[in-house]
Design a protein around this motif. Structure first.
Motif, short mmCIF file in Angstrom:
data_model
loop_
_atom_site.label_atom_id
_atom_site.label_comp_id
_atom_site.label_asym_id
_atom_site.label_seq_id
_atom_site.Cartn_x
_atom_site.Cartn_y
_atom_site.Cartn_z
N ASP A 171 3.03 -28.40 -48.24
CA ASP A 171 4.11 -27.62 -48.86
C ASP A 171 3.93 -27.59 -50.38
O ASP A 171 4.09 -26.54 -51.02
CB ASP A 171 5.47 -28.22 -48.51
CG ASP A 171 5.80 -28.12 -47.03
OD1 ASP A 171 5.91 -26.99 -46.53
OD2 ASP A 171 5.91 -29.17 -46.38
N TYR A 172 3.63 -28.74 -50.95
CA TYR A 172 3.43 -28.80 -52.39
C TYR A 172 2.26 -27.92 -52.82
O TYR A 172 2.36 -27.15 -53.78
CB TYR A 172 3.21 -30.24 -52.87
CG TYR A 172 2.67 -30.27 -54.28
CD1 TYR A 172 3.52 -30.04 -55.36
CD2 TYR A 172 1.31 -30.46 -54.52
CE1 TYR A 172 3.02 -30.01 -56.66
CE2 TYR A 172 0.80 -30.42 -55.81
CZ TYR A 172 1.66 -30.19 -56.88
OH TYR A 172 1.16 -30.14 -58.16
N LEU A 173 1.14 -28.03 -52.12
CA LEU A 173 -0.04 -27.25 -52.48
C LEU A 173 0.23 -25.76 -52.39
O LEU A 173 -0.21 -24.97 -53.24
CB LEU A 173 -1.23 -27.63 -51.60
CG LEU A 173 -2.25 -28.62 -52.19
CD1 LEU A 173 -2.94 -28.03 -53.42
CD2 LEU A 173 -1.60 -29.95 -52.53
N LEU A 174 0.95 -25.34 -51.36
CA LEU A 174 1.28 -23.92 -51.22
C LEU A 174 2.12 -23.44 -52.40
O LEU A 174 1.91 -22.35 -52.94
CB LEU A 174 2.01 -23.67 -49.90
CG LEU A 174 1.15 -23.76 -48.64
CD1 LEU A 174 2.03 -23.67 -47.40
CD2 LEU A 174 0.10 -22.65 -48.62
N HIS A 175 3.08 -24.27 -52.79
CA HIS A 175 3.91 -23.92 -53.95
C HIS A 175 3.05 -23.83 -55.21
O HIS A 175 3.15 -22.87 -55.98
CB HIS A 175 5.03 -24.93 -54.15
CG HIS A 175 5.81 -24.70 -55.41
ND1 HIS A 175 6.87 -23.83 -55.46
CD2 HIS A 175 5.67 -25.21 -56.67
CE1 HIS A 175 7.36 -23.81 -56.70
NE2 HIS A 175 6.65 -24.64 -57.45
N TYR A 176 2.22 -24.83 -55.42
CA TYR A 176 1.36 -24.84 -56.61
C TYR A 176 0.45 -23.62 -56.65
O TYR A 176 0.32 -22.95 -57.68
CB TYR A 176 0.53 -26.13 -56.64
CG TYR A 176 -0.40 -26.20 -57.82
CD1 TYR A 176 0.08 -26.51 -59.10
CD2 TYR A 176 -1.76 -25.94 -57.66
CE1 TYR A 176 -0.78 -26.55 -60.19
CE2 TYR A 176 -2.63 -25.99 -58.74
CZ TYR A 176 -2.13 -26.30 -60.00
OH TYR A 176 -2.97 -26.33 -61.09
N LEU A 177 -0.17 -23.32 -55.51
CA LEU A 177 -1.09 -22.18 -55.47
C LEU A 177 -0.36 -20.86 -55.70
O LEU A 177 -0.90 -19.94 -56.32
CB LEU A 177 -1.82 -22.15 -54.13
CG LEU A 177 -2.84 -23.28 -53.93
CD1 LEU A 177 -3.29 -23.36 -52.48
CD2 LEU A 177 -4.04 -23.10 -54.84
N SER A 178 0.86 -20.76 -55.21
CA SER A 178 1.61 -19.52 -55.42
C SER A 178 1.96 -19.33 -56.89
O SER A 178 1.97 -18.20 -57.39
CB SER A 178 2.88 -19.50 -54.56
OG SER A 178 3.82 -20.46 -55.02
N ASP A 184 0.98 -13.96 -52.41
CA ASP A 184 0.12 -13.40 -51.36
C ASP A 184 -0.94 -14.40 -50.92
O ASP A 184 -1.21 -14.57 -49.72
CB ASP A 184 -0.56 -12.11 -51.84
CG ASP A 184 0.43 -10.95 -51.94
OD1 ASP A 184 1.53 -11.06 -51.37
OD2 ASP A 184 0.08 -9.95 -52.58
N LEU A 185 -1.56 -15.07 -51.89
CA LEU A 185 -2.58 -16.06 -51.54
C LEU A 185 -1.96 -17.21 -50.75
O LEU A 185 -2.53 -17.66 -49.75
CB LEU A 185 -3.27 -16.58 -52.80
CG LEU A 185 -4.43 -17.56 -52.55
CD1 LEU A 185 -5.56 -17.31 -53.54
CD2 LEU A 185 -3.97 -19.01 -52.66
N ALA A 186 -0.78 -17.67 -51.20
CA ALA A 186 -0.11 -18.76 -50.47
C ALA A 186 0.25 -18.31 -49.06
O ALA A 186 0.14 -19.09 -48.11
CB ALA A 186 1.14 -19.19 -51.23
N GLY A 187 0.68 -17.05 -48.92
CA GLY A 187 1.02 -16.54 -47.60
C GLY A 187 -0.18 -16.49 -46.67
O GLY A 187 -0.09 -16.82 -45.49
N LEU A 188 -1.33 -16.10 -47.22
CA LEU A 188 -2.55 -16.07 -46.40
C LEU A 188 -2.98 -17.48 -45.99
O LEU A 188 -3.46 -17.68 -44.88
CB LEU A 188 -3.68 -15.38 -47.19
CG LEU A 188 -3.52 -13.87 -47.39
CD1 LEU A 188 -4.56 -13.33 -48.36
CD2 LEU A 188 -3.61 -13.14 -46.05
N LEU A 189 -2.79 -18.43 -46.88
CA LEU A 189 -3.08 -19.82 -46.53
C LEU A 189 -2.15 -20.29 -45.42
O LEU A 189 -2.57 -21.02 -44.51
CB LEU A 189 -2.93 -20.72 -47.74
CG LEU A 189 -4.19 -21.03 -48.55
CD1 LEU A 189 -3.83 -21.84 -49.77
CD2 LEU A 189 -5.23 -21.75 -47.71
#
Length: 326
Positions: A171-178, A184-189
């Motif tokens: 969850d943290y990584l997805l937030h950081y990447l977004s 969009d990148l976080a959504g694809l991940l």
């Protein structure tokens, strides 16, 4: 707000302390590697580090060779501190000097699992909000009065981040990447890892009860949450039933059906388990612990504790003091 992609890859360091969680490292590094693949360019360079440059053993006994000692690392954009053990005999001077060499005012530090504890020990969380795995929250709070400790999945306070570890790492990584490269990148991940949603930082760590019974009994979960939030001044069963919106009889039926006990007994065991944790993990006096856990007198606390654990608080404290250190 999403920031424009950097012109060159960000350099991410993973500082593995002894007994760190291999799962946390695997999740975090995999997310970054997959982000590179989805973007079809290198967004992140990854370096593995230890304090000495020597191989680190994870908590599952697997060895992890590293690229460099922390003190010899090139300039990093972000440094993950991975830990799973609060009782390490750690050379704090090596940790502090290694971070100081990175210009800590500009460096983003991220504690994974118990990593925030060691960031605090090194002096890098003074005046910040932080979280840690729920099992260590009591000790973390007691040792660092200058830190605002929460039970959230992860905390982001300026350039000091912390995460409870486990699934919350993703969850943290997805937030950081977004924030770095857009939603969009976080959504694809999310799709790549078959994740249903990105949990926000404000979402609390799942309490053990919810893990056991799921989310099908919100009144029961709310009742237990009320108990957990009112350890020092316990509520009556009638008050708990009133606050969660059920009758006392309905509440007792829920506890009997799903927990095979009555509310008063569950509440007492909750308070005693909290007392045991404080006896084992803090230096508070036995009287202070008894009062903090809702017992009106020392004898009442000692009697209840002995009846439940078949040992006295004083004997429990002695076990901790006499236990050999790792």
């Amino acid at each position: 707000m999403a920031q424009p992609p950097a012109s060159k890859p960000q350099r991410i360091g993973f500082l593995m302390l002894p007994n760190a969680s291999m799962a946390d490292y695997a999740v975090a590094s995999e997310a970054l590697i997959r982000a590179n693949e989805i973007a079809e360019k290198k967004l992140y360079d990854i370096l593995t580090l230890s304090l000495t440059g020597e191989t680190v053993t994870f908590n599952n006994r697997l060895a992890c060779p590293v690229d460099l000692p922390l003190g010899y690392a090139p300039k990093l954009d972000l440094l993950f501190v991975l830990a799973d053990d609060l009782d390490l005999k750690l050379p704090l001077d090596a940790l502090i000097s290694g971070i100081q060499a990175q210009n800590p005012d500009r460096l983003t530090l991220v504690g994974l699992g118990a990593g925030s504890y060691w960031m605090a020990r090194a002096g890098y969380l003074h005046g910040y909000r932080a979280t840690i795995h729920w099992q260590e929250i009591s000790r973390f709070t007691d040792e660092f009065q200058d830190i605002v400790v929460t039970s959230n999945l992860y905390e982001i306070d300026r350039n000091r981040h912390s995460c409870a570890g486990g699934a919350a790492t993703f969850d943290y990584l997805l937030h950081y990447l977004s924030t770095q490269h857009g939603a969009d990148l976080a959504g694809l991940l999310c799709e790549r890892f078959s994740m249903e949603r990105i949990r926000p930082s404000s979402e609390r760590q799942r309490i053990p009860l919810a893990t056991r019974i799921g989310n099908s009994q919100p009144k029961l979960t709310d009742a237990v949450s009320l108990m957990e939030a009112n350890i020092e001044e316990p509520l009556s069963t009638d008050d708990i039933a009133y606050y969660v919106g059920v009758s006392r009889r309905q509440l007792e039926r829920l506890f009997k059906q799903y927990l095979n006990t009555v509310p008063s007994k569950y509440y007492l065991e909750l308070r005693l388990n909290r007392a045991r944790q404080l006896l084992q993990q803090t230096s508070k006096s036995i009287v202070q612990i008894g009062l903090a856990c809702g017992f009106s007198s020392g004898p009442h606390f000692s009697s209840s504790y002995r009846n439940h654990f078949n040992t006295t608080p004083r004997e429990e404290r002695a076990k901790r003091l006499n236990a050999p250190r790792a």
